[in-house]
Design a protein around this motif. Structure first.
Motif, PDB file in Angstrom:
ATOM      1  N   TYR A   1      -7.642  -1.313   2.376  1.00  0.00           N
ATOM      2  CA  TYR A   1      -6.293  -1.626   2.279  1.00  0.00           C
ATOM      3  C   TYR A   1      -6.174  -3.187   1.810  1.00  0.00           C
ATOM      4  O   TYR A   1      -5.132  -3.266   1.263  1.00  0.00           O
ATOM      5  CB  TYR A   1      -5.747  -1.618   3.836  1.00  0.00           C
ATOM      6  CG  TYR A   1      -5.467  -0.142   4.383  1.00  0.00           C
ATOM      7  CD1 TYR A   1      -4.070   0.455   3.581  1.00  0.00           C
ATOM      8  CD2 TYR A   1      -6.059   0.441   5.483  1.00  0.00           C
ATOM      9  CE1 TYR A   1      -4.219   1.563   4.188  1.00  0.00           C
ATOM     10  CE2 TYR A   1      -5.755   1.636   5.772  1.00  0.00           C
ATOM     11  CZ  TYR A   1      -4.760   2.134   5.274  1.00  0.00           C
ATOM     12  OH  TYR A   1      -4.281   3.605   5.775  1.00  0.00           O
TER      13      TYR A   1
ATOM     14  N   LYS B   1       0.864  -7.215  -6.066  1.00  0.00           N
ATOM     15  CA  LYS B   1       0.282  -6.535  -6.851  1.00  0.00           C
ATOM     16  C   LYS B   1      -0.153  -7.053  -8.285  1.00  0.00           C
ATOM     17  O   LYS B   1      -0.818  -6.795  -9.119  1.00  0.00           O
ATOM     18  CB  LYS B   1       1.079  -5.133  -7.089  1.00  0.00           C
ATOM     19  CG  LYS B   1       0.582  -4.107  -8.097  1.00  0.00           C
ATOM     20  CD  LYS B   1       1.907  -3.058  -7.928  1.00  0.00           C
ATOM     21  CE  LYS B   1       1.748  -2.060  -9.008  1.00  0.00           C
ATOM     22  NZ  LYS B   1       2.737  -1.060  -9.123  1.00  0.00           N
TER      23      LYS B   1
ATOM     24  N   TYR C   1       2.723   0.682   4.733  1.00  0.00           N
ATOM     25  CA  TYR C   1       1.579   0.136   4.286  1.00  0.00           C
ATOM     26  C   TYR C   1       1.043  -0.842   4.739  1.00  0.00           C
ATOM     27  O   TYR C   1      -0.129  -1.065   5.229  1.00  0.00           O
ATOM     28  CB  TYR C   1       1.662   0.058   2.525  1.00  0.00           C
ATOM     29  CG  TYR C   1       0.553  -0.667   2.056  1.00  0.00           C
ATOM     30  CD1 TYR C   1      -0.795  -0.052   1.957  1.00  0.00           C
ATOM     31  CD2 TYR C   1       0.932  -1.834   1.548  1.00  0.00           C
ATOM     32  CE1 TYR C   1      -1.727  -0.544   1.205  1.00  0.00           C
ATOM     33  CE2 TYR C   1      -0.371  -2.829   1.108  1.00  0.00           C
ATOM     34  CZ  TYR C   1      -1.655  -2.001   0.856  1.00  0.00           C
ATOM     35  OH  TYR C   1      -2.464  -2.588   0.081  1.00  0.00           O
TER      36      TYR C   1
ATOM     37  N   ASN D   1      -0.496  -2.987  -3.104  1.00  0.00           N
ATOM     38  CA  ASN D   1       0.302  -1.751  -3.199  1.00  0.00           C
ATOM     39  C   ASN D   1       1.736  -2.542  -3.102  1.00  0.00           C
ATOM     40  O   ASN D   1       2.695  -1.505  -3.112  1.00  0.00           O
ATOM     41  CB  ASN D   1       0.227  -0.840  -2.119  1.00  0.00           C
ATOM     42  CG  ASN D   1      -0.896   0.128  -2.517  1.00  0.00           C
ATOM     43  OD1 ASN D   1      -1.468   0.216  -3.611  1.00  0.00           O
ATOM     44  ND2 ASN D   1      -1.321   0.979  -1.514  1.00  0.00           N
TER      45      ASN D   1
END
Lengths: 436, 166
Positions: free
Chosen positions: B39, B8, B108, B53
């Motif tokens: 994604y 990130k 995730y 993320n």
């Protein structure tokens, strides 16, 4: 086209929501419902009564827990409350595991019976019973699918009459604590594969494997002599020995054997034939018995891959393992775990021992060894042509910070943490209230 | 073949293919899937994948797990009763905040084995605590409605209620 657009919008919204969530600090609120459900299942695997706490945490957890019928398949009955109808509803009529605790109040037993009638006992897979009053034929015969039976008695031991249990034809695991077999007659459970017996009398333990279970294709057996004040009952007397006989007892499918307690286990191991034995765990062993048992290993001619010895009697370990080394041990041995007290001299001897497949030595919690001895062990195994792949030193008070890189430079991977793993090896058929 | 994973914050992690293959999202990316779902984003032709993320610290922790299990078959479906090796339990630890981050990232990134391990780690911390203790630990507010509180009182006093329903 409109459908694709709306799908893309949904996906975009999902990604946006995920990105938003990622910017928040770690919070249980950020987790999706399914993950909370996974956490609750993992918690229940540790503690069967976890769902009762989960429903009192917050609105969201309550809603998730109540929507998961699998969480309510374990019913615990004690004096705290009778919850059968509630659990029956929440599990959608599928209570599979029943625990009858010893703190139930006897005057409410008739009411227990009435309530249990509504619990569809025919579907029960596991029964943990701490109330001898419930070990009755008229109760057990209503549980034809019972696979796991655990009887735990505190205080005075009880005698189990096999006729009472005769209806349990599907039984696979029998776990008895302070509950003795009625006599030496063979167990009437053809599907039984795992037996465990803990009691205060050594003779009962010997007879259980030599007589009571004989003829069954057992895969796992654990015998444990609990702390007994009277030495006379920890050692079989002349009459017991006569009753045991001298015949060899064959367990051709037995893979895991755990023996625990201070008694003369040689009386048992010398009579057993275990051609497929893979794991032996010896816990709290006395000195002469351990040495004798190691002497039994070769006659057993078993392909033992894992050996665990746990005792504070350092003579037991050193004498026993010396025999193992002198006999060139068990060539199939891959994993050796020792917990207790060892000397440098012994560890040096282990370095030179002929064990071609020995790849992992676990000294977790061992005392009395110096860091130099651990280094010498790693080097000696390389020089003998059979290098170690792994050394576990968890909880060893003598490990110094510079030791780990030093040993790793020599070759084997070093595991070191403050937590010591349980003596029971992973993969054994532990008593769990499985969900699936 | 190596793959660059970008956290990130933009930090780059060069990992071998067996390690990257442990991460479901990355594995799918290698075959061109999941781009449409947003994604992961390929930064250039040299297989740089941005994991928008996941922070650097959590990604580096996750890569330690992936490195450890790079030679094993990925877990497709797990079981809450499965047991974990000592290494796993030492890896996940008892820091609830960090475990929650790992759990979220494992979900995730589609790493089922790590997800189950994180759930087990959280369960270990929760075990033995009462509801009030759990709320304090996780910063949860007991937000029950009046009706739910009545229901709970009835459940907790079910024994008395059963004997004396009036």
């Amino acid at each position: 086209m409109g459908h694709i657009d709306s799908s893309l919008q949904d996906s975009s919204a999902t990604v946006h929501a995920t990105a938003e969530r990622a910017s928040m600090p770690a919070s249980i609120y950020a987790l999706p419902t399914e993950l909370i459900g996974e956490i609750l299942e993992a918690w229940q695997a540790l503690d069967p009564s976890a769902p009762e706490s989960a429903v009192c945490v917050c609105r969201s957890w309550r809603s998730i827990a109540l929507s998961m019928s699998t969480l309510w398949r374990v019913l615990t009955l004690g004096s705290a409350g009778i919850k059968v109808p509630l659990w029956h509803t929440r599990s959608h009529g599928r209570i599979e595991h029943l625990r009858l605790l010893a703190n139930a109040i006897p005057r409410y037993f008739p009411m227990f019976g009435t309530l249990l009638d509504s619990a569809q006992l025919a579907r029960l897979c596991s029964l943990e019973c701490r109330l001898p009053e419930w070990l009755r034929y008229d109760v057990l015969r209503r549980m034809p699918q019972l696979r796991n039976l655990r009887v735990v008695i505190t205080g005075n031991p009880v005698t189990l009459v096999w006729e009472v249990l005769a209806s349990l034809e599907s039984l696979r695991i029998l776990d008895l604590v302070n509950a003795y077999p009625q006599d030496d007659r063979p167990l009437p459970f053809p599907k039984l594969r795992v037996v465990r017996l803990q009691c205060h009398e050594g003779a009962h333990l010997l007879r259980f494997l030599l007589k009571t279970c004989s003829g069954l294709p057992l895969e796992e057996a654990a015998l444990s002599l609990r702390q007994a004040g009277d030495k006379a009952i920890t050692h079989p007397n002349e009459r017991d020995l006569v009753n045991l006989g001298s015949a060899r007892c064959d367990y051709e499918s037995l893979r895991h054997l755990r023996l625990e307690g201070k008694m003369d286990w040689h009386l048992l191991t010398s009579r057993l034939y275990l051609p497929d034995l893979r794991t032996i765990v010896m816990n709290n062993f006395p000195s002469p018995s351990a040495a004798a048992c190691f002497g039994d290993l070769r006659p057993l001619e078993a392909p033992i891959r894992s050996l665990t010895i746990s005792t504070h009697d350092h003579l037991a370990i050193e004498e026993g393992l010396s025999i193992l080394i002198q006999l060139e041990g068990v060539p199939t041995l891959e994993h050796l775990r020792i917990t207790g007290y060892l000397s440098d001299t012994f560890l040096d001897g282990l370095g030179e021992a002929y064990q071609p497949n020995l790849a992992h030595i676990d000294l977790s919690g061992c005392e009395g060894v110096s860091p130099a001895a651990a280094v010498r062990l790693a080097i000696a195994r390389i020089e003998s042509g059979h290098p170690l792949r792994r050394i576990t030193l968890n909880g060893c008070p003598w490990v110094t910070p510079d030791l780990i890189p030093l040993v790793q430079d020599i070759g084997p991977t070093v595991e070191y943490s403050q937590r010591i793993a349980p003596i029971i090896p992973r993969g054994w058929s532990n008593w769990t209230f499985a969900q699936r | 073949m190596s793959i660059t994973l970008i956290s990130k914050e933009g930090a780059q992690f060069l990992v071998s293919k067996p390690v990257a293959d442990r991460i479901g999202v990355v594995r799918d990316c290698a075959y061109g899937a999941d781009f449409w779902l947003g994604y992961a984003v390929a930064t250039d032709d040299s297989m740089g994948i941005t994991l928008a993320n996941v922070t650097s610290s959590i990604l580096s922790k996750i890569l330690v797990w992936c490195e450890h299990y790079k030679d094993m078959e990925p877990l497709v479906d797990g079981d809450s009763n499965m047991e974990f090796p000592e290494w796993d339990m030492a890896y996940i630890g008892h820091d609830m905040n960090q475990i929650l981050f790992v759990l979220e990232a494992a979900d995730y990134l589609h790493i089922p084995g790590l997800l189950l391990l994180a759930c087990k780690g959280i369960a270990d911390v929760l075990d033995g605590r009462n509801p009030r203790g759990i709320c304090d630990l996780l910063g949860i507010v007991m937000d029950f409605s009046h009706r739910q509180e009545v229901d709970m009182d009835k459940e907790n006093g079910y024994w008395r209620w059963f004997l004396h329903p009036t």
